[in-house]
Write a protein that holds these residues in place. Sequence first.
Motif, short mmCIF file in Angstrom:
data_model
loop_
_atom_site.label_atom_id
_atom_site.label_comp_id
_atom_site.label_asym_id
_atom_site.label_seq_id
_atom_site.Cartn_x
_atom_site.Cartn_y
_atom_site.Cartn_z
N ASP A 139 40.77 23.26 35.17
CA ASP A 139 39.52 24.25 36.51
C ASP A 139 38.64 23.81 37.45
O ASP A 139 38.51 24.02 38.80
CB ASP A 139 39.25 25.38 36.17
N TRP A 155 38.52 37.82 31.10
CA TRP A 155 37.72 37.89 31.84
C TRP A 155 38.25 39.65 32.43
O TRP A 155 37.93 41.37 32.10
CB TRP A 155 37.46 37.93 32.65
N SER A 156 39.36 40.02 32.52
CA SER A 156 40.18 41.02 33.11
C SER A 156 39.88 42.22 32.10
O SER A 156 39.77 42.92 32.08
CB SER A 156 41.40 41.28 33.47
N THR A 159 40.75 32.44 30.68
CA THR A 159 39.63 32.79 31.34
C THR A 159 39.77 34.18 32.14
O THR A 159 39.56 35.12 31.89
CB THR A 159 38.69 31.83 32.17
N GLU A 160 41.34 33.91 32.62
CA GLU A 160 41.33 35.04 33.10
C GLU A 160 41.76 36.34 32.50
O GLU A 160 41.59 38.02 33.10
CB GLU A 160 43.02 34.56 34.51
N LYS A 203 31.61 34.63 35.09
CA LYS A 203 32.50 35.72 35.94
C LYS A 203 31.38 36.75 36.56
O LYS A 203 31.56 37.26 37.64
CB LYS A 203 33.74 36.12 35.56
#
Lengths: 406, 86
Positions: free
Chosen positions: A88, A25-26, A21-22, A348
């Motif tokens: 998470d 998203w970035s 996910t990180e 997000k």
Amino acid sequence: MAKRRVAVTGLGTIAPNGNDTETFWSNIKAGRSGIREITLVPPEKLFTKIAAEVKDFDPDDHFEKGRLALLDRFSQLALVAAREAVADSGIGFDEALSLRTATIIGSGVGGQSTLDDNYYRVYGQGAKRLHPFTIPRLMLNAAASQVSMEVGLKGPSFAVASACASATHAIGQAFHMVRHGQAEVAVTGGTEACITLGTMKGWEALRVMAADTCRPFSKDRTGMVLGEGAAVFVLEPLERAQARGAKVYAEMAGFGMSADAGDIVQPTLEGPVRAMQDALRDAELAPEAVDYVNAHGTGTSANDITETKALRETFGNHAGRIVVSSTKSMHGHALGGAGAIELVAMIKALEEGFVPPTANFTDPDPDCDLDYVPNEGRAMPVGAAISNSFAFGGLNAVLAAKRVEA
Amino acid sequence: MATTQEAIVQIIAKQMSVDPATVKPESTMDDLSIESLDLVEIIFAIEEEFDISIPYNANDPSATGTDLNTVAEVIEAVDKIVQEQA
């Protein structure tokens, strides 16, 4: 049971532009696309040379050999996303909770590579027998079952299929079950791994595939780019999440559905409008309260113009103030997984107050006259948002979510 | 052997369930009530009949250089592609 508020407390993603996910998203924030030259199918057999494939994914890094024999790629992707989401969320599933946890995973086509490979063996190579796991790998519910088995979730579990809206229908169903107490927690999302020779040839035959890249709402768009991937969410009552001190990404607030009852591939205006209105009503949201729309935005002429008109009809004067983006420009169209991947971007956006862009945007189209956040993401307060999924067959599903102040 | 025109008229007439006599070179797709999915099927049938590949993108027909607005344009495009791909 009275209606309960529902929180999103776990996210898991594996997409063409990010294997967690990180990272996803970035890359989505920065407008970085995962569309590349196709590698899962020999390009010389195709007219379409591009796809949005999940990259640097070695199944052996994630699964033991014995287990892998039972997992089509669409189940592998779902499991990777589910592991991330469950970890998470921080929920430990004891026996009592596992009995009350739903596992609902959408997919448009299920185990396509298993189907393709095995039919080729039978019809193309004259094989007399197939591997005994052929059916358990390819069945549409394999991903839901594998997630339920791995996490040990014993509540309601099934797959949902509505082509490109499968994930959104699945998550909406799970959300309503938690809201009304049919389940205490839900592990839900969508998955697709449809980049096979047979599927690609089928999509090519529809004459809707982009030649260069996916340019939703841009005047020079030439169609969609097939993608793959999965995203999984953990949903639970907001009160429960707050009581255990969990991180709450957003409140899942509304779910709307409709059928066009029109054409098998051409969308109507009225069906998507009703689905969006239904989602707003279900979320008790005034149209003016919505700041962001994660569009279906496939990059086809049929979708983008109709979706723009449908947004204008749903939001009236407020349509001019709403911001709309299609993240398919970066992760392609993962069919039954698309709605889940796009919901990660929307959740997000609510959490961080940052709207991802529509990438690859070159020229404005007079028929697509909204603010599509072209090429550059935008930091802005996002109080409420909706995510659209409009499927072939005229099946529409829309999710609405609200920001939760920490 | 059927000419390109005869073969294409037959394919269109069969797809649209109309009398081949009503399919004329000057007929437009609108005249024949040919919608986008019909056209995609007609192109498929022509490709199978002539063993050719017709570049056609329903999102942007002009981008592929194959404008297929009338029966005559379809015939012309097929003749050209048959020569190129022979």
